[in-house]
Design a protein around this motif. Structure first.
Motif, mmCIF file in Angstrom:
data_model
loop_
_atom_site.group_PDB
_atom_site.id
_atom_site.type_symbol
_atom_site.label_atom_id
_atom_site.label_comp_id
_atom_site.label_asym_id
_atom_site.label_seq_id
_atom_site.Cartn_x
_atom_site.Cartn_y
_atom_site.Cartn_z
ATOM 1 N N GLU A 1 -11.109 21.838 11.390
ATOM 2 C CA GLU A 1 -10.778 21.349 10.053
ATOM 3 C C GLU A 1 -9.501 20.506 10.072
ATOM 4 N N ILE B 1 -9.195 16.578 8.668
ATOM 5 C CA ILE B 1 -8.215 16.028 7.728
ATOM 6 C C ILE B 1 -7.410 14.924 8.411
ATOM 7 N N ILE C 1 -0.567 17.780 7.238
ATOM 8 C CA ILE C 1 -1.480 18.067 8.348
ATOM 9 C C ILE C 1 -1.705 16.802 9.165
ATOM 10 N N THR C 2 -1.921 15.693 8.451
ATOM 11 C CA THR C 2 -2.208 14.449 9.162
ATOM 12 C C THR C 2 -1.049 14.027 10.048
ATOM 13 N N ILE D 1 -8.454 18.358 0.559
ATOM 14 C CA ILE D 1 -7.217 18.871 -0.025
ATOM 15 C C ILE D 1 -6.547 17.705 -0.727
ATOM 16 N N GLN D 2 -6.267 17.867 -1.973
ATOM 17 C CA GLN D 2 -5.590 16.748 -2.658
ATOM 18 C C GLN D 2 -4.196 17.154 -3.081
ATOM 19 N N ILE E 1 -3.516 25.231 9.519
ATOM 20 C CA ILE E 1 -4.945 25.523 9.599
ATOM 21 C C ILE E 1 -5.309 25.469 11.067
ATOM 22 N N GLN E 2 -5.860 26.521 11.562
ATOM 23 C CA GLN E 2 -6.241 26.464 12.988
ATOM 24 C C GLN E 2 -7.743 26.537 13.126
ATOM 25 N N THR F 1 -2.193 9.499 -0.095
ATOM 26 C CA THR F 1 -1.846 10.079 1.198
ATOM 27 C C THR F 1 -1.586 9.000 2.236
ATOM 28 N N THR G 1 2.324 15.265 0.454
ATOM 29 C CA THR G 1 1.224 16.162 0.106
ATOM 30 C C THR G 1 0.788 16.968 1.318
ATOM 31 N N GLU G 2 0.031 18.007 1.053
ATOM 32 C CA GLU G 2 -0.393 18.869 2.151
ATOM 33 C C GLU G 2 -1.288 18.120 3.147
ATOM 34 N N SER G 3 -2.173 17.236 2.643
ATOM 35 C CA SER G 3 -3.002 16.451 3.569
ATOM 36 C C SER G 3 -2.121 15.623 4.470
#
Lengths: 536, 536
Positions: A295, A299, B299-300, A535-536, B535-536, B249, B294-296
């Motif tokens: 996941e 993303i 992660i990105t 996820i936004q 997130i794994q 994002t 943002t959270e995305s």
């Protein structure tokens, strides 16, 4: 951030070539950053889009350069075809394939091919013929027949980025997919056409050569698509087979990016169309590969590809803007300004006519084949499609450089005029066209709830949105049985032939493809697709 | 994937320079992909790490090239300093700063600086002096005093990637942070030292010049750090101020990547140390900027930076491997093979001695300042640190090219010998050292539960892990009050001086910095840090 530019200008004379490249890179990074920040601040503007902002900043920068260095430093600004075709274009086209709403794209596949391939050919023919007839009356240097054909290819390459930035994909899926799909197929068509023209001896055109040209065109089209699909499937297979433990997100992301790029470079290596290859590689990757990774990787890849594409786009507009102010190419032309203006006007007129000559007739033909009202293209939508393809962009500039700088750079009058005219047409259509796009679309297509006809045509048959080819939406069940319309096969084939193809494709996809290459429903956790927000 | 290489070799003679670059890029993409896949398959191997795999593949490829083209195509393989310093190194160093466990890093800050800066200077002095004394007995061309000093800088640049791939950050936070931190500071020190040497006229060394050299070194060190922190804070401020709606994002990710790169390029533009700048920019970005997006985006960026760094690392090893087989530079040397072997052996010996000469004494000094047993560096750990810094890598190769190709490329015997010897030492240390690292570390440092002494030292004072400087862990509360040890200020200052600095820094961070620049606790949603998995 102004001091970055100041110091660049100050030091340009003092530095070695290596150090000049540090200056140039720093300058571009500063400009890109400014474009993003300014673009964000202007987001609510009625007229401006991000691409026009970038173009304007590039132009301003070019002027500052010109004034400060008195034309000495044109070297930093010269448009590099390599940079464009090898580094900037691939991420844009790949992302287009990766994020495309596949359902809409394949649903309108025939119409898109009609517009993108057949339409571009019509536009190409009109511009080639028109310029060959009209340029003879102007006093420009000698142009061969190959040059006229190249002009046709150069000016049939549209740039619909501006319109796509304004159109809302959720509100008008049909229109968006048509404009978007046509843009990609059109890019590929004109580049393939251009390459085909350059490869043939066109001093005396016979029917054999025309046929060969057409055969070559078809060969490039299909082999490029097959290569893209093959590399995409290979990436899905490798990641599915090897990453059982899936404990390294970085490896997955790296593999996806590298293999996407590999598809483009392999196409170029084999003299195919990288644009088509990487586009289809993107589609296949989002349908299979993307579902086989963790996941976090999903993303990351979704946003990383979008970011790369976004930065490349801004970079291109910035670059075209700066390059337009390069003084060298204007020096030769300035001796005969009338001719140059004449050529630009003729080309502009041919672009307008060439586009009108296929959008309206082909829309009519396309509408004939559609049964339901919602699949037909209304007149206002036709005007929008016509408008969206008027802008000319970096592909035209890159092709023009390729054709007209081969024999003796821009010293020849004919070559110099062709290059400056291309830049003039690109700047004019992008700036004027770009500024008018937002108001025009608001005028033609007000938000759906106020437009009875369009809302009707889009909502009257919600069912049609539920028949996917490469189904990817949240609503489609991995178990394909649920998606088959409640009609028997024969009646279905009669009423909606392409939907039936979708039906059998899905059957094949679920029975053969997914078990081998992975994809939605064949991996433990099942989130949304790349086109949908997780996820936004 | 073999056909990619085959076709490259087939076509090399037929293509224009542009097309040759398509070949080279395709080849590199294919090789990178293979390295990742093979690296994954060999992950469980007892001896091999990813970097050795890449080096081996690069070497094999170089041999294939050499055999197939009979030395004609060395052009594809020449090591480009620009490519290395402008494109490959920045993402690696930035990611190092971005993903570093800040708590550990700043906790051991003084020891890291001691090893990285003072240690590198000692190593530099020994190698410079040693080579100046010993090379006179060998029959090599004329070398100036600047060349000997450059050799010292070249061979004090270590490459601890191999060891870091083997060490477990969770099991041995102290050791990992020492090896890791020393690696970064060492890279910066040797590059800064190298640049300082090149800028001064060293034909007659006086105490004034030595002092100037040292002053220049300190200036570069501090101004680079300040620049990195400034750009990092600017990025945090821009994103915090402008992205209130935070609906794009892509813009956030693009801004972070561009501004990180900007910090490096600006440092290069102002003749500072880009390595230090981008490292501290990474630290500041992970402490402030990363929490404002943002959270995305989080992660990105986390995975995108790691992936970029990962790919760059593999690319470098591949590149060094292929470059080593470039025939041109071996041609001159092959006339006097004995001298070349002698030089390589001397350099190798000096590297071993130079490193031992500071690791053990400085560890002793460092241990004297520590009160608690768990902060002291045990003998086995000292050996590990010594070992980790024996490998020489791409920085050495790049600096050697810079120094010894300026006057008349590799035609001069002296220059040719220096370059080939550098490559020999790099290959030998990386391959032999790399192969032995896994077994050696298993021997020296068996997993903690079997090693009573080490487990004791690491668990005896869990408190020490809870006093952060730039606190970033899950356990630290944004409200700093909770983190202050239950001792009064004065006693605290006496017992753990650096912890008290941390305490006041946190107070300042919470009262002044975070309200302006954002960061954990000053944005709506509060997930983990870049160093922790979300997130794994």
């Amino acid at each position: 951030m102004g001091f970055g530019l100041g110091s660049v200008l100050m030091r340009l004379g003092l530095r070695s070539p290596d150090e000049a490249s540090v200056d140039a890179i720093t300058l571009f990074v500063v400009l890109l950053t400014s474009c993003i920040v300014i673009g964000h601040l202007l987001e609510k503007s009625r007229w401006l889009t991000e691409s026009i902002t970038a173009l304007a900043i590039g132009l301003c920068c070019g002027i500052v350069f010109l004034l400060t260095t008195e034309g000495k430093s044109s070297h930093v600004l010269v448009f590099s075809e390599d940079l464009f075709f090898i580094y900037l274009l691939p991420p844009i086209i790949f992302n287009a394939g990766f994020q495309v709403k596949k359902k809409q794209f394949f649903r309108n596949f025939m119409t898109i091919i009609l517009f993108g391939a057949v339409g571009s050919l019509i536009s190409f023919a009109i511009i080639s013929l028109g310029s060959a007839l009209l340029f003879k009356k102007l006093d420009i240097g000698f142009l061969e027949i190959g040059d006229y054909l190249a002009l046709g290819a150069i000016f049939s390459a549209t740039d619909s980025v501006c319109t796509l930035q304004v159109l809302n994909q959720e509100e008008r899926p049909l229109l968006y997919s048509l404009v978007f799909g046509e843009g990609v197929v059109n890019d590929a068509t004109s580049v393939v056409l251009f390459n085909a023209i350059q490869r043939f001896d066109l001093s005396h055109i016979t029917s054999t050569i025309t046929l060969q040209l057409f055969g070559n065109f078809l060969y490039l089209f299909f082999s490029s698509t097959v290569l893209g699909v093959a590399v995409g499937l290979l990436s899905a297979y490798i990641i599915k087979k090897l990453y059982i433990g899936r404990h390294s997100t970085d490896r997955e992301v790296a593999l996806m990016i590298l293999m996407a790029y590999l598809s483009y470079m392999m196409a170029e290596l084999f003299y195919l169309s990288g644009i088509l290859t990487v586009f289809f590689c993107g589609i296949v990757m989002s349908h299979y590969t993307w579902h086989n990774v963790t996941e976090s990787s999903r993303i990351t890849t979704k946003h990383a590809f979008a970011t790369l594409s976004f930065v490349s786009e801004i970079f291109i507009f910035l670059y075209v803007g700066m390059d337009a102010m390069d003084i060298e190419k204007w020096a030769v032309v300035s001796k005969s300004p009338g001719t140059s203006v004449g050529v630009s006007l003729i080309l502009l007129a041919l672009v307008l006519i060439g586009r009108a000559a296929f959008v309206f007739p082909l829309s009519f033909i396309s509408n004939l084949t559609k049964k339901s009202q919602n699949d037909k293209i209304g007149f206002k939508q036709q005007v929008t499609i016509w408008w969206a393809g008027l802008m000319r962009g970096a592909v035209s500039v890159a092709l023009a450089y390729n054709q007209f700088t081969r024999s003796g750079h821009t010293q020849l009058l004919g070559n110099a005029i062709m290059i400056t005219s291309t830049i003039t047409v690109v700047l004019f259509t992008t700036v004027v066209g770009g500024l008018l796009t937002k108001p025009l679309i608001k005028l033609l297509l007000p938000p759906p709830k106020h437009s009875g006809n369009i809302i009707f045509s889009e909502l009257s048959s919600p069912k049609s949105f539920n028949i996917p080819l490469l189904a990817n939406g949240q609503e489609s069940d991995p178990d394909m049985g649920a998606d088959v319309p409640h009609e028997d096969g024969l009646r279905l084939l009669w009423s909606t032939p392409s939907h039936t193809v979708h039906h059998y494709w899905r059957k094949f996809d679920n029975a053969v493809m997914r078990p081998v290459f992975g994809g939605r429903g064949f991996v433990p956790c099942v989130p949304g697709s790349p086109t949908e927000a997780i996820i936004q």
